[in-house]
Structures are given as C-alpha cells and as structure tokens.
Design a protein around this motif. Structure first.
Motif, mmCIF file in Angstrom:
data_model
loop_
_atom_site.group_PDB
_atom_site.id
_atom_site.type_symbol
_atom_site.label_atom_id
_atom_site.label_comp_id
_atom_site.label_asym_id
_atom_site.label_seq_id
_atom_site.Cartn_x
_atom_site.Cartn_y
_atom_site.Cartn_z
ATOM 1 N N UNK A 92 0.919 -1.252 -0.002
ATOM 2 C CA UNK A 92 -0.004 0.133 -0.012
ATOM 3 C C UNK A 92 0.873 1.297 -0.185
ATOM 4 N N UNK A 93 0.689 2.224 -0.981
ATOM 5 C CA UNK A 93 1.320 3.418 -0.869
ATOM 6 C C UNK A 93 0.385 4.707 -0.368
ATOM 7 N N UNK A 94 0.992 5.428 0.476
ATOM 8 C CA UNK A 94 -0.147 6.264 1.143
ATOM 9 C C UNK A 94 0.753 7.589 1.063
ATOM 10 N N UNK A 95 -0.088 8.815 0.701
ATOM 11 C CA UNK A 95 0.681 10.073 0.643
ATOM 12 C C UNK A 95 -0.185 11.045 1.416
ATOM 13 N N UNK A 96 0.708 11.708 2.483
ATOM 14 C CA UNK A 96 -0.141 12.601 3.249
ATOM 15 C C UNK A 96 0.257 14.003 3.050
ATOM 16 N N UNK A 97 -0.789 14.837 2.534
ATOM 17 C CA UNK A 97 -0.276 16.407 2.355
ATOM 18 C C UNK A 97 -0.873 17.173 3.551
ATOM 19 N N UNK A 98 0.038 17.885 4.018
ATOM 20 C CA UNK A 98 -0.351 18.532 5.427
ATOM 21 C C UNK A 98 0.085 19.860 5.491
ATOM 22 N N UNK A 99 -0.481 20.794 6.180
ATOM 23 C CA UNK A 99 -0.151 21.979 6.678
ATOM 24 C C UNK A 99 0.868 21.945 7.576
ATOM 25 N N UNK A 100 1.893 22.934 7.595
ATOM 26 C CA UNK A 100 2.955 22.839 8.437
ATOM 27 C C UNK A 100 2.732 22.586 9.980
ATOM 28 N N UNK A 101 3.149 21.943 10.747
ATOM 29 C CA UNK A 101 3.526 21.792 11.929
ATOM 30 C C UNK A 101 2.410 20.919 12.649
ATOM 31 N N UNK A 102 1.948 19.725 11.983
ATOM 32 C CA UNK A 102 0.889 18.993 12.281
ATOM 33 C C UNK A 102 1.620 17.382 12.501
ATOM 34 N N UNK A 103 2.696 17.508 12.881
ATOM 35 C CA UNK A 103 3.423 16.204 13.344
ATOM 36 C C UNK A 103 3.590 15.096 12.222
ATOM 37 N N UNK A 104 3.589 15.625 10.936
ATOM 38 C CA UNK A 104 3.792 14.447 10.079
ATOM 39 C C UNK A 104 5.174 13.621 9.809
ATOM 40 N N UNK A 105 6.153 14.619 10.236
ATOM 41 C CA UNK A 105 7.431 13.748 10.472
ATOM 42 C C UNK A 105 7.530 12.891 11.649
ATOM 43 N N UNK A 106 6.739 13.203 12.737
ATOM 44 C CA UNK A 106 6.542 12.484 13.776
ATOM 45 C C UNK A 106 5.934 10.923 13.367
ATOM 46 N N UNK A 107 4.933 11.034 12.528
ATOM 47 C CA UNK A 107 4.250 9.889 11.986
ATOM 48 C C UNK A 107 5.263 8.852 11.244
ATOM 49 N N UNK A 108 6.186 9.598 10.285
ATOM 50 C CA UNK A 108 7.225 8.711 9.718
ATOM 51 C C UNK A 108 8.070 8.166 10.494
ATOM 52 N N UNK A 109 8.401 8.969 11.550
ATOM 53 C CA UNK A 109 9.412 8.607 12.558
ATOM 54 C C UNK A 109 8.883 7.232 13.370
ATOM 55 N N UNK A 110 7.780 7.311 13.705
ATOM 56 C CA UNK A 110 7.168 6.323 14.493
ATOM 57 C C UNK A 110 7.009 4.893 13.806
ATOM 58 N N UNK A 111 6.630 5.107 12.252
ATOM 59 C CA UNK A 111 6.817 3.841 11.640
ATOM 60 C C UNK A 111 7.960 3.432 11.049
ATOM 61 N N UNK A 112 8.836 4.186 11.064
ATOM 62 C CA UNK A 112 10.201 3.749 11.006
ATOM 63 C C UNK A 112 10.769 3.018 12.084
ATOM 64 N N UNK A 113 10.352 3.036 13.298
ATOM 65 C CA UNK A 113 10.751 2.427 14.398
ATOM 66 C C UNK A 113 10.176 0.975 14.428
ATOM 67 N N UNK A 114 9.300 0.632 13.582
ATOM 68 C CA UNK A 114 8.544 -0.663 13.928
ATOM 69 C C UNK A 114 9.401 -1.783 13.404
ATOM 70 N N UNK A 115 10.034 -1.883 12.233
ATOM 71 C CA UNK A 115 10.699 -2.784 11.721
ATOM 72 C C UNK A 115 12.156 -2.264 11.088
ATOM 73 N N UNK A 116 13.347 -3.129 11.130
ATOM 74 C CA UNK A 116 14.631 -2.836 10.770
ATOM 75 C C UNK A 116 14.558 -2.093 9.153
ATOM 76 N N UNK A 117 13.859 -2.852 8.308
ATOM 77 C CA UNK A 117 13.792 -2.311 6.859
ATOM 78 C C UNK A 117 12.755 -1.239 6.514
ATOM 79 N N UNK A 118 11.913 -0.738 7.626
ATOM 80 C CA UNK A 118 11.146 0.640 7.746
ATOM 81 C C UNK A 118 12.162 1.576 7.643
ATOM 82 N N UNK A 119 12.532 2.417 6.417
ATOM 83 C CA UNK A 119 13.564 3.440 6.532
ATOM 84 C C UNK A 119 13.113 4.815 6.222
ATOM 85 N N UNK A 120 13.448 5.945 7.164
ATOM 86 C CA UNK A 120 13.172 7.232 6.901
ATOM 87 C C UNK A 120 14.016 7.738 6.080
#
Length: 289
Positions: A92-120
């Motif tokens: 599944x390919x997901x795109x998030x388009x967001x106004x600045x300052x709404x923690x979208x980078x935080x979402x990416x970092x949380x998903x990166x932490x799940x598995x070794x081959x999830x890469x930010x």
C-alpha cells in the motif's frame, strides 16, 4: 576435515579470510507458537477493535478526523509483502499532504521504528546513489572489484520507505518503478534488476506551504501525474479547528506526557500482531468482489 567419513582426518585445512563484505538485510523472523499466542492475546486485549490498535500504532496523533489515516497506515504495516505478485507491487502506498506543524514527521519516525527495513528518508538531502545504490570500484586484497552497494529502496524491500517532503524532480523517477513493479533497474550494471518491493509512506507540505482552499487538491501536490497515480490513497491534514470538542481534544493532547503515552502501549504485542498479520493471506469472497 574428515572427508572419507572415517575417524581419521585425511588432512587439515586452514582457511584464511582475505576479504569480507557485509550485506545488510532483514528477514522476517519465524513466529513461534508463543509469538502467535502473544499476537492473538494482544488483538483480544483490544477487543478486536482496529481503531484501538491504530491508536497504539500512532498514539500521538489525536482527533476523530485522523482515524482513517491511522487505520490506513495500520493496514499498510499489517500487509507488507517481500515479493511482487505477478510483477506488480501490491504493498500500500500512502501520501499525506499537510499544513506545516501537524506532526507528519513524527508519524514517519514512528513507522520507521517498527521494523529494521522501515527506513526514513529526508528527501531534501537524498541523492540517486543513496536511493537506488551504486556500483563502485573497491580495492581489496585480491585486487580491484566492482561491488553494488544497495541504496534505501532495495534495503527497504518488504518494508516501508518513509519519505519526508517532496523529492527533487531528478529523483522522482526512481520511485515509480519500485512502486509499480517492486524492483529497480541499474542501467550501469548491464540493466541488472534489483528487487525493491517496498510500501511508500510520503508526507509533504502543499505547493504553497499551506493549503489554499480556493484551489483543488491535485493542483497543490508537487508530484508529477506518473508518480501521483501510483499512490493508493491520499490524506490531507489541515491546521484548523472545526468545533469546540476538537479544540478540547487538541488541548488535552498537548498536556499529555509523551513518555506516558509510550508506556501505555504494549509495543511487543503490537509488533507480534503486525508480523503475524503479515503471514495471513485472506481471500475476498466472490460475493463481496
């Protein structure tokens, strides 16, 4: 070394390692019966409610308007596949388009932490060699050799590429083949095809940094149609408050302690649940199709 299977070794062999190359890779662990039991116990502890599991996955993202976004990311992580099916990437390919300052980078970092081959990947600093890899000449003890060093996309095979901000126009083409076919082609190596069956989670600001409500969504996404068409779903995040209840919800979130949120999540159970879910291949009944 007992070559003739007798009790007497014919000769001693001394092996000297002259050159060693480390290949980074991640294979899903074989789940034991105990692992599966923990996965099912975790699922049952949430009452089988996927919304509660999605809250564990992204505990920092609050608000009823983002429930579908969190559920989509949960579905993405529960359905990760290592190999293409019929030369197509079914991740599944997901795109998030967001106004600045709404923690979208935080979402990416949380998903990166799940598995070794999830890469930010910070797309502002990405290079073609960093994304797809490069064939380089190395001098070893046995002489010069040509070695392929994998980039982010093949390293994320079976995982998720978490892309922060819009890629440079020259780099966009490298995602298209992987998102569509689950592989990338190295033209400098006699067109060698490297497997890169990854899922994509991209988060970016709109074209004018903040949404313009007088324009359509597609006009404000800084991606060419060839790449945009490869995303299965697009979510928007607006820096606005709809009503008093949402304002209270946001204020409550600001007062919550991040460490406390993390402590309340059974991360081991969540990981086991996702890994177990990835082994299941449900078929859609004809009636539903």
């Amino acid at each position: 070394m007992d070559i003739d299977k007798s009790d007497r070794p014919i000769t001693d062999f001394i092996v000297q390692v002259l050159q060693l190359e480390l290949l980074e890779s991640f294979s899903r662990p074989e789940l034991s019966e105990l692992d599966i039991k923990k996965a099912i116990e975790y699922f049952n502890s949430k009452g089988g409610d996927l919304k509660k599991i999605a809250d564990d996955l992204l505990p920092h993202i609050k608000g009823s308007r983002y429930e579908k976004l969190k559920l989509a990311i949960l579905l993405q992580q529960a359905g990760l596949e290592d190999s293409p099916r019929g030369n197509l990437n079914y991740n599944l390919h997901i795109l998030i388009v967001s106004d600045p300052g709404l923690a979208k980078t935080q979402i990416l970092r949380k998903i990166e932490d799940l598995f070794p081959n999830n890469i930010y990947v910070d797309m502002q600093n990405a290079t073609p060699a960093g994304l797809i890899g490069a064939v380089t000449r190395k001098q070893g003890l046995l002489g010069d050799s040509w070695i392929y060093e994998r980039g982010v996309l093949p390293l994320a095979n079976g995982g998720t590429v978490c892309l922060d901000e819009q890629p440079a126009e020259s780099n966009i083409k490298y995602f298209n083949e992987g998102m569509e076919n689950g592989r990338i082609t190295l033209t400098k190596s006699k067109k060698a095809k490297i497997q890169a069956n990854f899922a994509t989670l991209m988060a970016m600001n709109p074209r004018f940094e903040k949404f313009n409500r007088d324009l359509g969504l597609v006009e404000q996404i800084r991606l060419p149609p060839s790449t945009l068409s490869r995303f299965d779903v697009i979510f928007t995040m607006f820096d606005e408050i709809k009503d008093e209840n949402e304002e209270i919800e946001i204020l409550r979130t600001m007062l919550e302690d991040e460490e406390e949120l993390e402590r309340n999540v059974n991360k081991e159970g969540l990981i086991k649940y996702l890994l177990y879910a990835q082994t299941l291949k449900p078929e859609i009944p004809k009636e539903i199709k």
